[in-house]
Design an enzyme around this catalytic site. Structure first.
Site, PDB file in Angstrom:
ATOM      1  N   CYS B  55       0.820  -1.209   0.000  1.00  0.00           N
ATOM      2  CA  CYS B  55       0.000   0.000   0.000  1.00  0.00           C
ATOM      3  C   CYS B  55       0.856   1.263   0.000  1.00  0.00           C
ATOM      4  O   CYS B  55       2.065   1.224   0.149  1.00  0.00           O
ATOM      5  CB  CYS B  55      -0.914   0.005   1.212  1.00  0.00           C
ATOM      6  SG  CYS B  55      -0.002   0.106   2.764  1.00  0.00           S
ATOM      7  N   ALA B  58       3.122   1.823   2.883  1.00  0.00           N
ATOM      8  CA  ALA B  58       4.332   0.995   2.829  1.00  0.00           C
ATOM      9  C   ALA B  58       5.396   1.665   1.972  1.00  0.00           C
ATOM     10  O   ALA B  58       6.594   1.597   2.271  1.00  0.00           O
ATOM     11  CB  ALA B  58       4.005  -0.392   2.285  1.00  0.00           C
ATOM     12  N   ARG B  89      12.214  -3.934   6.780  1.00  0.00           N
ATOM     13  CA  ARG B  89      12.941  -3.621   5.558  1.00  0.00           C
ATOM     14  C   ARG B  89      14.366  -3.390   5.981  1.00  0.00           C
ATOM     15  O   ARG B  89      14.619  -2.729   6.967  1.00  0.00           O
ATOM     16  CB  ARG B  89      12.358  -2.393   4.880  1.00  0.00           C
ATOM     17  CG  ARG B  89      11.769  -2.774   3.546  1.00  0.00           C
ATOM     18  CD  ARG B  89      11.275  -1.598   2.793  1.00  0.00           C
ATOM     19  NE  ARG B  89      11.725  -1.671   1.419  1.00  0.00           N
ATOM     20  CZ  ARG B  89      12.771  -1.020   0.946  1.00  0.00           C
ATOM     21  NH1 ARG B  89      13.456  -0.216   1.721  1.00  0.00           N
ATOM     22  NH2 ARG B  89      13.116  -1.157  -0.309  1.00  0.00           N
ATOM     23  N   HIS B 190       5.640   6.425  -2.441  1.00  0.00           N
ATOM     24  CA  HIS B 190       6.956   6.933  -2.844  1.00  0.00           C
ATOM     25  C   HIS B 190       6.820   8.394  -3.256  1.00  0.00           C
ATOM     26  O   HIS B 190       7.596   9.249  -2.868  1.00  0.00           O
ATOM     27  CB  HIS B 190       7.502   6.172  -4.063  1.00  0.00           C
ATOM     28  CG  HIS B 190       7.694   4.699  -3.851  1.00  0.00           C
ATOM     29  ND1 HIS B 190       7.571   3.793  -4.872  1.00  0.00           N
ATOM     30  CD2 HIS B 190       8.016   3.982  -2.761  1.00  0.00           C
ATOM     31  CE1 HIS B 190       7.808   2.581  -4.415  1.00  0.00           C
ATOM     32  NE2 HIS B 190       8.080   2.669  -3.136  1.00  0.00           N
TER      33      HIS B 190
HETATM   34  S1  SF4 Z   1      11.522  -0.872  -6.222  1.00  0.00           S
HETATM   35 FE1  SF4 Z   1      12.943   0.280  -5.367  1.00  0.00          FE
HETATM   36  S2  SF4 Z   1      12.071   0.860  -3.531  1.00  0.00           S
HETATM   37 FE2  SF4 Z   1      11.627  -0.837  -4.191  1.00  0.00          FE
HETATM   38  S3  SF4 Z   1      11.823  -2.613  -3.396  1.00  0.00           S
HETATM   39 FE3  SF4 Z   1      12.700  -2.151  -5.173  1.00  0.00          FE
HETATM   40  S4  SF4 Z   1      14.466  -1.112  -4.847  1.00  0.00           S
HETATM   41 FE4  SF4 Z   1      12.882  -0.981  -3.447  1.00  0.00          FE
END
Ligand code: SF4
Ligand code: SF4
Lengths: 455, 540
Positions: B55, B58, B89, B190
């Site tokens: 989500c 996250a 993580r 993000h």
């Molecule tokens: S997409 Fe980028 S933020 Fe993600 S798990 Fe992968 S490395 Fe991570």
């Protein structure tokens, strides 16, 4: 590590810092996996489901499959009915489970989705069923969620057909590992008593690797068995926090008398289980169990000097911590800090009574506490051993105190879900873990001149 | 190795019509002749599908903010959301001059632990009180507040609480409206994290720029020490690393993010927003790098050297590449013998499924299926498709920041890189500045790209393509094992690492080989279950 935690007690009245509990749905998801052919379904946004699957997978190191209603912002405004109905249709068409067990999340609860009605309005294929439990994350803990789903199994599925009761016991095992469930089943089986255990995650979350992948492994209590539990002679609900609600519901719905017991951790709780079965079914206790019990007593006598008198801090889920504390007292240890994250008045009452009985007056006991509390207590007056989940490892390292990992979750050790801590065999394993951890420690800490071969 | 139409149809046949129609758009078999091929991405997950997506929260707290080591990250909501993102993580971090041990807060978990009455009456007071206690007890450099699903619904104004707390305590209190249901996956989170860091933190620091070739590494989270391996190599060549966003990073570092001459972007999906916004605001150019793989690390280093047009730097780059390759190649060669000809699936993250293809190729392996959980079309097809992406309602829920050049700090790209305008134009022809080509270009004909992959598709694709290795996260890992295929976690590296840079290549290669060759795979079938007795005397 954790240099930021102050020694002096600080004001800490709101929220949790390093919580010792988590939210309801993960417990509900775990309980659902103990039904054969069940696909748990999380009614909310998909992040919760992802997190719960992740965490369970890490603890069990086995597949944990579950679907989600995948709420988005719009769903959150208009309610989740359409998403749940679509989910039910898609789940049965694509994944074909025997049963879907829906639990809510804090999101669908806050919206006020009426899941029971939504299920009634959904198309469920012939011969399949959908059950649900309300598991708002802002109440109770993961243990409450487990309990709520167990209760849902009863309210949706159990039936009393009238007539004579079957010579059979229902066992509600509590929030424990499959290894524990397997051991409980073995005990009842050895006593020659027919039983239904639900939920039962053996062969689901400790399933073998055989190259024949099955989305629904062979384990789990079948829907038919849960239905028929209403015809059993009695129910033993193990652990008041995780199992009583289901046991009582079954008593009310189907008239099956429920005997509440502790999860059989330690000699006393295991004795209680066996005595309840003996009384209920008039059977003789097999020699095998008498021998095992004697072995535990023998081991306790042989090893007491490894641990007797040691100060220990215990934390975890209440149904585990209560009998475990009892057993630590049996071992002659001094549980001076006992803490659970789960709220509820029973915990403090029971632990305090036990510690009073053992004359342990300087102590701290707390329900609804967190690991920041525990850490501060330890900083103020240290202990020799910490017993609890993997999250204790930060305190363990910061304060240089060994940790024995027991309970949920254990994320950093191998094989634990298969190894019981219940029953007399579980007693032996606990004695082994505790003794050996302290002995390792003694070896590590001893000076050359004090280092000895035999301990 | 690929899949044919009949097999693909077989896979879809289990789906109800609506689902089939939807999923078809998310699966592309690369066909150079048919290019451009479009893949649907960043759209809603189908309810009831066994997705691997997480989500918004996250993505915001778990991925981008969580690693910032000297901030207290308070999650406003019921206990679970905070609990699951606690230590799960991997972001290695250590104390340093800026962040002494007692300021390291990265193993802490702060949650308002909302209770029923708080949900009914609102949790703003509780949040404010928690901030007070946290400040008094831990003295964090700054605080973040992340809101979770129910908070958005009950309408707690976390922004107002943050503002008041900021005034009261004299430290920055950032609020992130990253409720889990926003957007369609982690991706929205993000973006929200990027926005707020950019709007309120970046550019506020008062440090002086130190060094000649100053760089930031964006979208590098120091899983298993990746960031440290990159710092080792880059410092050795002669770069000054201003900030790694957000692996082992401090709040102070982020405030001074603007001091770099160039941004390197490792994970495109999680951080490209900041790279872009910094380009607009400060003129800082960025290049997409990939430090996963021997060849690709060397290539990224060479690209980087070109950006600075400094003889000494270029020469040192070649020296380091030569030295490091010589160091690791013998080991890699050994592993390559075992790996050659093997196939893999990579299904992870928003750049990794692309990055790891190079490292696997270094080992003689080929990726036959690659996909993402939360990528956008540009992560697959390249940034040129961005203008053609039609935002839908879910995407519109994630605010866009309007950024303008900073009056004082904006410098043209060529000024950042200390070269003339002409040279800069030339450089642009050689190095793709401010551009990402996407994963598609790296795939070969017949290979499959799959967006928002789900359990059913993976199960089928494994049956059809029988890969030798499967890379994804913990939620798939054990499922794949039960299918008889070794699976490695590329989110967490199965708690090893680093996997990046030169050292990482060896660590990765060794673990890949271990995964495939661990003797237990030979035991899967019990001897009494073998159909034909293998030699010896049959049972009498
Ligand atoms: S997409 Fe980028 S933020 Fe993600 S798990 Fe992968 S490395 Fe991570
Ligand atoms: S607390 Fe609520 S939103 Fe958070 S993970 Fe648990 S159910 Fe999901």
């Amino acid at each position: 590590m954790l240099e930021c935690v102050p020694k002096e007690t600080v004001e800490h009245t709101v929220g949790k810092i390093n919580p010792a509990k988590t939210c309801q749905p993960i417990g509900a998801m775990y309980a659902s996996l103990g039904i054969h052919g069940c696909l748990p379904h999380s009614h909310g946004s998909q992040g919760c489901c992802a997190y719960h699957r992740m965490h369970l997978s890490r603890h069990f190191r086995d597949p944990v499959l579950a679907t989600s209603s995948s709420f988005t912002e719009g769903t959150s405004v208009f309610g989740g009915a359409a998403n749940l109905k679509t989910s039910i249709k898609n789940v049965f068409e694509i994944y074909n489970p025997e049963i879907m067990a829906v639990h809510t999340t804090c999101l669908s609860e806050t919206i006020g989705d009426d899941v029971a009605t939504m299920i009634k309005q959904s198309e469920v294929p012939e011969g399949k069923c959908v059950i649900h439990a309300n598991t708002p994350s802002y109440k109770g803990s993961h243990v409450t969620g487990f309990s709520n789903m167990c209760k849902a199994m009863v309210t949706y599925l159990a039936q009393f057909d009238g007539g004579a009761r079957k010579e059979r016991v229902n066992l509600i095992p509590g929030f424990v590992n499959p290894g524990d469930m397997r051991e409980m089943k073995r005990i009842v089986h050895d006593m020659g008593i027919d039983f239904t255990m639900f939920p039962d995650t053996t062969d689901v979350l400790d399933s073998p690797l055989t190259n024949k992948y099955e989305m629904y492994p062979k384990g789990g209590t079948t829907v038919a068995q849960i239905r028929d539990s209403g015809n059993s002679k009695m129910t033993l609900s193990l652990g008041s926090y995780s199992s009583d609600a289901a046991g009582i519901a079954l008593q009310e719905k189907c008239g099956v008398p429920c005997v509440p017991l502790d999860i059989p951790i330690g000699v006393k709780a295991t004795d209680d289980l066996i005595m309840a079965l003996k009384k209920g079914f008039g059977v003789k206790v097999p020699d095998e169990l008498t021998i095992e019990r004697g072995q535990v007593v023998d081991t306790l006598i042989d090893t007491h000097f490894h641990y007797q008198g040691k100060r220990v801090a215990v934390f975890g889920d209440p149904d585990i911590v209560i009998p475990l504390t009892e057993f630590l007292l049996t071992m002659g240890m001094r549980p001076v800090y006992v803490l659970t994250g789960t709220p509820g008045p029973q915990f403090e009452i029971r632990i305090n009574k036990m510690l009073d009985g053992a004359g342990i007056t300087e102590r701290k006991v707390k329900a609804e506490g967190d690991l920041f509390d525990l850490h501060q207590w330890i900083k103020q007056s240290p202990v020799d051993l910490l017993i609890g989940t993997s999250y204790g490892k930060y305190i363990s390292r910061a304060e240089d105190i060994p940790l024995v990992r027991v309970g949920f979750p254990v994320l950093d050790r191998a094989v634990h879900p298969l190894m019981p801590i219940v029953g007399y065999r579980g007693c032996m394993r606990l004695i082994e873990m505790i003794s050996n951890t302290l002995l390792e420690r003694r070896d590590r800490d001893s000076l050359d001149e004090d280092f000895e071969l035999v301990l | 190795m690929t899949i044919n139409e009949a097999e693909l149809e077989g896979m879809y046949s289990k789906y109800p019509d609506k689902v089939k129609k939807n999923r078809k758009k998310h699966i592309v078999i690369k066909d150079q002749a048919a290019a451009p091929q479009q893949i649907e991405a960043n759209t809603r997950t189908i309810p009831g599908i066994l997705t691997q997506r997480g989500c918004c929260y996250a993505g915001c707290k778990g991925v981008v903010l969580g690693p910032i080591k000297d901030m207290a990250h308070i999650v406003h909501g019921p206990v679970g959301c905070s609990y699951y993102a606690w230590g799960t993580r991997r972001n290695k971090a250590r104390a340093d001059d800026d962040t002494p041990p007692e300021k390291m807060l990265n193993s802490m978990c702060f949650t308002t632990d909302m209770q029923e009455s708080d949900i009914v009456f609102g949790g703003e007071k509780k949040l404010a009180a928690m901030i007070d206690e946290v400040v008094n007890t831990f003295h964090p450099s700054a605080i973040s507040i992340c809101s979770t699903c129910p908070i958005g619904l009950i309408g707690d104004d976390i922004n107002a609480v943050a503002k008041a707390a900021e005034a009261k305590h004299g430290i920055q209190v950032l609020s992130f409206n990253c409720e889990g249901y926003k957007g369609v996956s982690q991706s929205g989170g993000h973006h929200i994290a990027n926005n707020n860091l950019m709007a309120f933190v970046v550019g506020k620091g008062a440090r002086e720029k130190v060094g000649k070739h100053v760089i930031n590494i964006l979208g590098e989270y120091n899983i298993g020490g990746d960031g440290w391996e990159l710092e080792r190599i880059l410092k050795d060549i002669g770069y000054d690393i201003n900030c790694v966003l957000t692996g082992d990073t401090s709040y102070q570092d982020i405030r001074n993010l603007h001091l770099a001459d160039l941004n390197l972007v490792q994970c495109h999906r999680s951080i490209n927003y900041i790279a872009e916004m910094m380009e607009t605001k400060y003129g800082t150019p960025w290049i997409k790098v990939n430090f996963i793989g021997v060849e690709s690390t060397a290539q990224s280093l060479r690209q980087l050297a070109q950006c600075f047009q400094d003889e000494a730097l270029t020469q040192r780059t070649e020296e380091v590449i030569a030295r490091e390759t010589a160091r690791i190649m013998p080991a890699i060669e050994q592993y390559r013998k075992i790996c050659t000809g093997k196939t893999a699936f990579t299904l992870v993250g928003g750049s990794r499924s692309h990055h790891y293809q190079y490292l696997l190729r270094d080992l003689g392996m080929e990726v036959v299926v690659a996909g993402y959980e939360f990528a956008h079309r540009d992560d697959y097809e390249g940034r040129e498709v961005i203008p053609s992406i039609q935002p839908d309602a879910d995407q519109k829920n994630i605010p866009e920041l309007h950024i303008e050049p900073d009056q004082e700090l904006f410098r043209e790209g060529h000024v950042h890189l200390s070269m003339s305008k002409e040279k800069f134009e030339e450089l642009k022809k050689k190095v793709s500045l401010n551009y990402y080509e996407g994963m598609y270009s790296c795939m070969k004909d017949g290979q499959i790209m799959i967006d928002d992959f789900n359990h059913h598709e993976i199960e089928d694709l494994i049956k059809i393509l029988k890969p030798d290795l499967f890379f994804s996260g913990v939620r798939d890992k054990y499922v794949i094992h039960k299918m008889g295929v070794p699976a490695k976690q590329l989110h967490s590296y199965d708690y090893s690492g680093p996997y990046a840079g030169f050292t990482g290549a060896i660590v990765f290669a060794r673990e890949v080989v271990n995964a495939m060759t661990t003797p237990a795979w030979k035991l899967v079938e019990a001897p009494w279950e073998e159909a034909e007795p293998k030699g010896g005397v049959p049972d009498a």
